[in-house]
Scaffold this motif. Structure first.
Motif, mmCIF file in Angstrom:
data_model
loop_
_atom_site.group_PDB
_atom_site.id
_atom_site.type_symbol
_atom_site.label_atom_id
_atom_site.label_comp_id
_atom_site.label_asym_id
_atom_site.label_seq_id
_atom_site.Cartn_x
_atom_site.Cartn_y
_atom_site.Cartn_z
ATOM 1 N N LYS A 110 -67.694 8.398 82.580
ATOM 2 C CA LYS A 110 -66.859 7.486 83.356
ATOM 3 C C LYS A 110 -66.289 8.272 84.538
ATOM 4 C CE LYS A 110 -62.971 5.612 81.478
ATOM 5 N NZ LYS A 110 -62.193 4.666 80.658
ATOM 6 N N VAL A 111 -66.513 7.777 85.753
ATOM 7 C CA VAL A 111 -66.060 8.484 86.956
ATOM 8 C C VAL A 111 -65.212 7.533 87.796
ATOM 9 C CG1 VAL A 111 -66.794 9.619 89.097
ATOM 10 C CG2 VAL A 111 -68.111 9.961 86.995
ATOM 11 N N ARG A 152 -70.326 12.379 94.715
ATOM 12 C CA ARG A 152 -69.127 13.213 94.700
ATOM 13 C C ARG A 152 -69.337 14.327 93.669
ATOM 14 N NH1 ARG A 152 -64.747 10.436 94.762
ATOM 15 N NH2 ARG A 152 -63.547 12.089 93.801
ATOM 16 N N THR A 153 -68.433 15.282 93.598
ATOM 17 C CA THR A 153 -68.601 16.445 92.725
ATOM 18 C C THR A 153 -68.895 16.053 91.279
ATOM 19 O OG1 THR A 153 -66.956 17.509 94.128
ATOM 20 C CG2 THR A 153 -67.587 18.693 92.148
ATOM 21 N N GLU A 154 -68.167 15.048 90.773
ATOM 22 C CA GLU A 154 -68.310 14.657 89.364
ATOM 23 C C GLU A 154 -69.629 13.949 89.079
ATOM 24 O OE1 GLU A 154 -63.963 13.524 90.425
ATOM 25 O OE2 GLU A 154 -65.794 14.031 91.507
ATOM 26 N N LEU A 155 -70.239 13.374 90.116
ATOM 27 C CA LEU A 155 -71.494 12.646 89.939
ATOM 28 C C LEU A 155 -72.283 12.732 91.244
ATOM 29 C CD1 LEU A 155 -73.160 10.891 87.987
ATOM 30 C CD2 LEU A 155 -71.903 8.891 88.802
ATOM 31 N N ALA A 168 -60.982 -1.391 87.003
ATOM 32 C CA ALA A 168 -61.564 -1.384 88.355
ATOM 33 C C ALA A 168 -61.714 0.024 88.927
ATOM 34 C CB ALA A 168 -60.705 -2.226 89.287
ATOM 35 N N HIS A 169 -62.719 0.159 89.791
ATOM 36 C CA HIS A 169 -62.999 1.367 90.575
ATOM 37 C C HIS A 169 -63.575 2.510 89.743
ATOM 38 C CE1 HIS A 169 -59.531 -0.528 92.976
ATOM 39 N NE2 HIS A 169 -60.682 -0.966 93.462
ATOM 40 N N HIS A 170 -64.125 2.203 88.579
ATOM 41 C CA HIS A 170 -64.812 3.221 87.782
ATOM 42 C C HIS A 170 -66.324 2.992 87.795
ATOM 43 C CE1 HIS A 170 -60.816 4.104 86.051
ATOM 44 N NE2 HIS A 170 -61.338 5.298 85.780
ATOM 45 N N VAL A 171 -67.062 4.101 87.903
ATOM 46 C CA VAL A 171 -68.508 4.082 87.688
ATOM 47 C C VAL A 171 -68.747 4.500 86.251
ATOM 48 C CG1 VAL A 171 -70.696 5.235 88.234
ATOM 49 C CG2 VAL A 171 -69.156 4.598 90.071
ATOM 50 N N LEU A 172 -69.556 3.724 85.529
ATOM 51 C CA LEU A 172 -69.913 4.039 84.145
ATOM 52 C C LEU A 172 -71.392 4.369 84.111
ATOM 53 C CD1 LEU A 172 -68.214 0.897 82.533
ATOM 54 C CD2 LEU A 172 -67.126 3.056 83.204
ATOM 55 N N VAL A 173 -71.707 5.619 83.787
ATOM 56 C CA VAL A 173 -73.106 6.019 83.641
ATOM 57 C C VAL A 173 -73.519 5.687 82.215
ATOM 58 C CG1 VAL A 173 -74.742 7.939 83.711
ATOM 59 C CG2 VAL A 173 -72.823 7.868 85.319
ATOM 60 N N LEU A 174 -74.644 4.967 82.073
ATOM 61 C CA LEU A 174 -75.066 4.494 80.756
ATOM 62 C C LEU A 174 -76.194 5.348 80.177
ATOM 63 C CD1 LEU A 174 -75.134 0.642 81.482
ATOM 64 C CD2 LEU A 174 -73.220 2.024 80.651
ATOM 65 N N SER A 175 -76.247 5.395 78.853
ATOM 66 C CA SER A 175 -77.360 6.058 78.170
ATOM 67 C C SER A 175 -78.616 5.210 78.342
ATOM 68 C CB SER A 175 -77.028 6.218 76.679
ATOM 69 O OG SER A 175 -76.836 4.938 76.085
#
Length: 293
Positions: free
Chosen positions: A19-20, A39-42, A220-227
């Motif tokens: 979650k970013v 961004r750095t985290e993703l 709101a405003h979060h990117v969720l990377v999924l498996s």
């Protein structure tokens, strides 16, 4: 694992791996973007290079700038953006409209605010090495031409791919799914996704539970990377509407060399691109003569 153990709509449900928070930063000329990918985290999520949730008001904007080697998808949430490029293409996309731009071998364009308040999403999708030097192209989809469907309190706008039995007319050179969902309180939805594609969710507004019922709500405003898996389940257990995008794409599995708005496979190709841009060749011939109006 049997269904009785995880009560899932899918054989392999996709779960939230990461979650970013898309934090605000300045971009262009006085514009503010919440950058979720890039961004750095993703750094990226193959084939996706960047995701910006932008907010821009005059006189700020994104004046003349180049691109090479990828595609940009702009989806307007509010207001409008006027776009013009060095090939004479000009137009304004407004709330609910989409512009799918293939930069290919090279484009120089401007993206400037059309109204007092203008908000939207811009996604950068990488192109395979064989497609990086193709001719630039546009697919523009006004809001009324975007296929929509609704079922049990869930509405979807199908920008690319398929959902609820409706399919988008957009051609995606890099195979891509781009779905915009609105879910009423108490609703749930189960979306099939090609199993080997990388996928993320971006929450535009509201609060939702993604992946499995026991996962903590995402706001709101979060990117969720999924498996990886064959589908995503979403629940809106809140008292307010939930709006989010589901974006998935077939990974290219190629090296990425990036210098700002230029995305190639090797550093030497980046150096060649910088030379092409500087000297106005191989797709950038109009650089010396063109300025947006």
């Amino acid at each position: 694992m049997s269904n009785s153990l995880h009560s899932s709509a899918f054989v392999t449900p996709r779960l939230v791996l990461k979650k970013v928070l898309a934090k605000s930063q300045h971009e262009g000329d006085g514009a503010v973007v919440r950058r979720g990918i890039g961004r750095t985290e993703l750094k990226n999520l193959d084939p996706f290079l960047m995701l910006d949730h932008f907010s821009v008001s005059p006189p700020a904007g994104f004046p003349d700038h180049p691109h090479r080697g990828f595609e940009t998808v702009t989806y307007m949430l509010e207001g409008g953006i006027t776009h013009q490029d060095f090939a004479g293409h000009k137009g304004t996309i407004r709330a609910g409209d989409v512009q799918w731009m293939t930069a290919g071998r090279g484009i120089i364009h401007s993206e400037m605010p059309a109204e007092a308040n203008n908000k939207g999403l811009q996604l950068w999708i990488n192109l395979a090495s064989r497609d990086k030097m193709i001719e630039p192209n546009y697919q523009e989809l006004p809001s009324e031409n975007i296929p929509t469907a609704e079922k049990d309190g869930v509405e979807v706008r199908v920008i690319a791919g398929e959902s609820m039995g409706v399919q988008s007319p957009v051609y995606t050179r890099t195979p891509t799914m781009f779905l915009v969902f609105s879910m009423m309180p108490g609703s749930e939805w189960h979306q099939s996704i090609p199993e080997s594609w990388n996928c993320f969710v971006y929450v535009i507004e509201g609060e939702g539970v993604f992946g499995c019922t026991s996962s903590s709500p995402c706001v709101a405003h979060h990117v969720l990377v999924l498996s990886l898996g064959d589908g995503l389940s979403v629940w809106n257990n809140s008292s307010k509407p939930l709006r989010f995008v589901v974006v998935a794409g077939q990974p290219l599995n190629e090296p990425v060399a990036q210098y700002g708005p230029f995305v190639m496979n090797t550093q030497s190709e980046i150096e060649k691109t910088l030379e092409d841009y500087q000297y106005g060749r191989n797709g950038f011939e109009m650089r010396k003569y063109w300025r947006s109006q």
